[in-house]
Write a protein that holds these residues in place. Sequence first.
Motif, PDB file in Angstrom:
ATOM      1  N   LEU A  63       0.855  -1.180   0.000  1.00 48.75           N
ATOM      2  CA  LEU A  63       0.000   0.000   0.000  1.00 48.75           C
ATOM      3  C   LEU A  63       0.896   1.236   0.000  1.00 48.75           C
ATOM      4  O   LEU A  63       1.596   1.500   0.987  1.00 48.75           O
ATOM      5  CB  LEU A  63      -0.923   0.020   1.224  1.00 48.75           C
ATOM      6  CG  LEU A  63      -2.191  -0.843   1.154  1.00 48.75           C
ATOM      7  CD1 LEU A  63      -1.862  -2.328   1.082  1.00 48.75           C
ATOM      8  CD2 LEU A  63      -3.108  -0.562   2.329  1.00 48.75           C
ATOM      9  N   PRO A  64       0.925   2.018  -1.077  1.00 53.51           N
ATOM     10  CA  PRO A  64       1.927   3.086  -1.193  1.00 53.51           C
ATOM     11  C   PRO A  64       1.722   4.233  -0.216  1.00 53.51           C
ATOM     12  O   PRO A  64       2.683   4.916   0.126  1.00 53.51           O
ATOM     13  CB  PRO A  64       1.763   3.560  -2.646  1.00 53.51           C
ATOM     14  CG  PRO A  64       0.360   3.199  -3.009  1.00 53.51           C
ATOM     15  CD  PRO A  64       0.047   1.947  -2.264  1.00 53.51           C
ATOM     16  N   HIS A  65       0.500   4.448   0.233  1.00 57.74           N
ATOM     17  CA  HIS A  65       0.231   5.598   1.109  1.00 57.74           C
ATOM     18  C   HIS A  65      -0.263   5.143   2.482  1.00 57.74           C
ATOM     19  O   HIS A  65      -1.033   5.858   3.129  1.00 57.74           O
ATOM     20  CB  HIS A  65      -0.790   6.528   0.461  1.00 57.74           C
ATOM     21  CG  HIS A  65      -0.288   7.164  -0.800  1.00 57.74           C
ATOM     22  ND1 HIS A  65       0.722   8.105  -0.806  1.00 57.74           N
ATOM     23  CD2 HIS A  65      -0.636   6.993  -2.094  1.00 57.74           C
ATOM     24  CE1 HIS A  65       0.964   8.488  -2.052  1.00 57.74           C
ATOM     25  NE2 HIS A  65       0.162   7.829  -2.851  1.00 57.74           N
ATOM     26  N   LEU A  66       0.210   3.989   2.936  1.00 52.84           N
ATOM     27  CA  LEU A  66      -0.152   3.529   4.273  1.00 52.84           C
ATOM     28  C   LEU A  66       0.447   4.446   5.344  1.00 52.84           C
ATOM     29  O   LEU A  66      -0.193   4.731   6.365  1.00 52.84           O
ATOM     30  CB  LEU A  66       0.327   2.091   4.469  1.00 52.84           C
ATOM     31  CG  LEU A  66      -0.015   1.441   5.816  1.00 52.84           C
ATOM     32  CD1 LEU A  66      -1.524   1.366   6.008  1.00 52.84           C
ATOM     33  CD2 LEU A  66       0.601   0.043   5.909  1.00 52.84           C
ATOM     34  N   GLY A  67       1.670   4.917   5.124  1.00 52.68           N
ATOM     35  CA  GLY A  67       2.279   5.843   6.072  1.00 52.68           C
ATOM     36  C   GLY A  67       1.502   7.143   6.184  1.00 52.68           C
ATOM     37  O   GLY A  67       1.355   7.712   7.279  1.00 52.68           O
ATOM     38  N   LEU A  68       0.987   7.638   5.055  1.00 55.12           N
ATOM     39  CA  LEU A  68       0.169   8.846   5.088  1.00 55.12           C
ATOM     40  C   LEU A  68      -1.126   8.607   5.858  1.00 55.12           C
ATOM     41  O   LEU A  68      -1.608   9.491   6.568  1.00 55.12           O
ATOM     42  CB  LEU A  68      -0.133   9.304   3.662  1.00 55.12           C
ATOM     43  CG  LEU A  68      -0.979  10.569   3.510  1.00 55.12           C
ATOM     44  CD1 LEU A  68      -0.272  11.767   4.117  1.00 55.12           C
ATOM     45  CD2 LEU A  68      -1.309  10.834   2.032  1.00 55.12           C
ATOM     46  N   ALA A  69      -1.687   7.406   5.753  1.00 54.31           N
ATOM     47  CA  ALA A  69      -2.902   7.086   6.500  1.00 54.31           C
ATOM     48  C   ALA A  69      -2.637   7.096   8.007  1.00 54.31           C
ATOM     49  O   ALA A  69      -3.439   7.617   8.788  1.00 54.31           O
ATOM     50  CB  ALA A  69      -3.452   5.735   6.055  1.00 54.31           C
ATOM     51  N   HIS A  70      -1.501   6.525   8.435  1.00 55.26           N
ATOM     52  CA  HIS A  70      -1.153   6.557   9.858  1.00 55.26           C
ATOM     53  C   HIS A  70      -0.910   7.997  10.328  1.00 55.26           C
ATOM     54  O   HIS A  70      -1.295   8.368  11.451  1.00 55.26           O
ATOM     55  CB  HIS A  70       0.081   5.706  10.111  1.00 55.26           C
ATOM     56  CG  HIS A  70      -0.187   4.229  10.115  1.00 55.26           C
ATOM     57  ND1 HIS A  70      -0.929   3.614  11.102  1.00 55.26           N
ATOM     58  CD2 HIS A  70       0.167   3.249   9.243  1.00 55.26           C
ATOM     59  CE1 HIS A  70      -1.004   2.311  10.857  1.00 55.26           C
ATOM     60  NE2 HIS A  70      -0.355   2.071   9.727  1.00 55.26           N
ATOM     61  N   GLN A  71      -0.289   8.813   9.492  1.00 52.79           N
ATOM     62  CA  GLN A  71      -0.092  10.216   9.839  1.00 52.79           C
ATOM     63  C   GLN A  71      -1.434  10.938   9.954  1.00 52.79           C
ATOM     64  O   GLN A  71      -1.624  11.782  10.835  1.00 52.79           O
ATOM     65  CB  GLN A  71       0.788  10.886   8.791  1.00 52.79           C
ATOM     66  CG  GLN A  71       1.099  12.343   9.102  1.00 52.79           C
ATOM     67  CD  GLN A  71       1.949  12.997   8.025  1.00 52.79           C
ATOM     68  OE1 GLN A  71       2.295  12.359   7.026  1.00 52.79           O
ATOM     69  NE2 GLN A  71       2.279  14.251   8.206  1.00 52.79           N
TER      70      GLN A  71
END
Length: 400
Positions: A301-309
């Motif tokens: 998932l390329p934007h999983l880090g953005l989701a956690h942020q």
Amino acid sequence: MPTTRRRRPASITSDTQLALQPPWLEHPTLSGLRDRLQLVYDCWTLLELPDGTSRRPLYLTRGIEEPETCYLKRLEAARPTGFYRDALRTYAGMLSRLAWQELPDSLSRVATDVDGQGTDLGVFLFLADLLTLRDGGCLILQLPPQHRWPSEGDRLEALGKGDRLSLPRLQLVPRGDLLNWRLPTDGTSSAPASGPLEIVWREPRRQALPPRFASGNASVPTVVIDAHGGLVPDPQAWIYRSLSLTDDGLVLRSWQANPNPGAVDGYDLVPVGEPSLLPQRFDLPALWYSVDGSAFGEGDLPHLGLAHQYLNHYRCRSDYEDLLSRTALPVGVRTGLVDAYGFRRSDGALSSAPAGGGDAQRPQRLVLSTSSFMDLPEGAKSSVPASGVIQEEQHRRSRC
């Protein structure tokens, strides 16, 4: 998209393997990603499912000793922002700025309605980009015509009358709905082929809500993106479909699950319509559209880090607004009930027991509200600024 006809591969057998098990069973790869797919889906829908069910309590937990009424008010006041969804729309918008070059005639004729529901080709690819950026991949299918005719003349007559369903159509399948697949190398040692031999996916059996539209661009429906969530474990809420390669060609099947308490799984698998056979077609017209060109059904998932942020920002913003609201609350102050070190003395030793004696009790967690008190040592002044008290006791307080 692999649409050319090939010779029948030697690994195809007449009895498909996935058809021998319930279609709602998931591939191990999908099962391992289910929690992460649900997390990014919640961020996309602003922590609220389309049926109105709030997902905020899952990400904003109740504080210690916090009354339920106060917690519910805090949940109601904590409004998530839309920067995660806006970021994905911006990226997808940049990717979807395309110029068509040498489109096949069969696709050019239906470029304004590629899925039989009035979706333009550009919009279709925009939605595919959104699904891929959010989930790490999606499936693009080319389905056979829904209307079948006994002769070519009847088909041409129907096309002359504008019957779009007499032509092939494209379909987007979100990653969470691609339940299972079988590759040529599964269970064997043969070399990988260009695509799967069999796939199983699901479609909503009923739509609870009308299509919703993306803000700022009313021509881009997001019904494919957020018409339903992953929190629908009931098999009878879906229509299950499969495409499989057999010795005779490509076969399309459909089922639905009807409740049956006497069945092993609690459901009876009932076919929907007759199987559709495309003779002498020995390839699956399916494309796995991913970010990094990974294998079929795979991909991070390329934007999983953005989701956690996004979720961390949601919690911090809620805590900050809650803290600001408490600095304006009138808090009662009492003196004489604690010693110089903040230890509370028992009722029988308020005047006789020395400070820090054996009857002293450990300080209680500070709870700031209009119905609580702040205990100060004997002789302490009660003119401490509220903000200073908040900063000093913030690590020990609980919300109310």
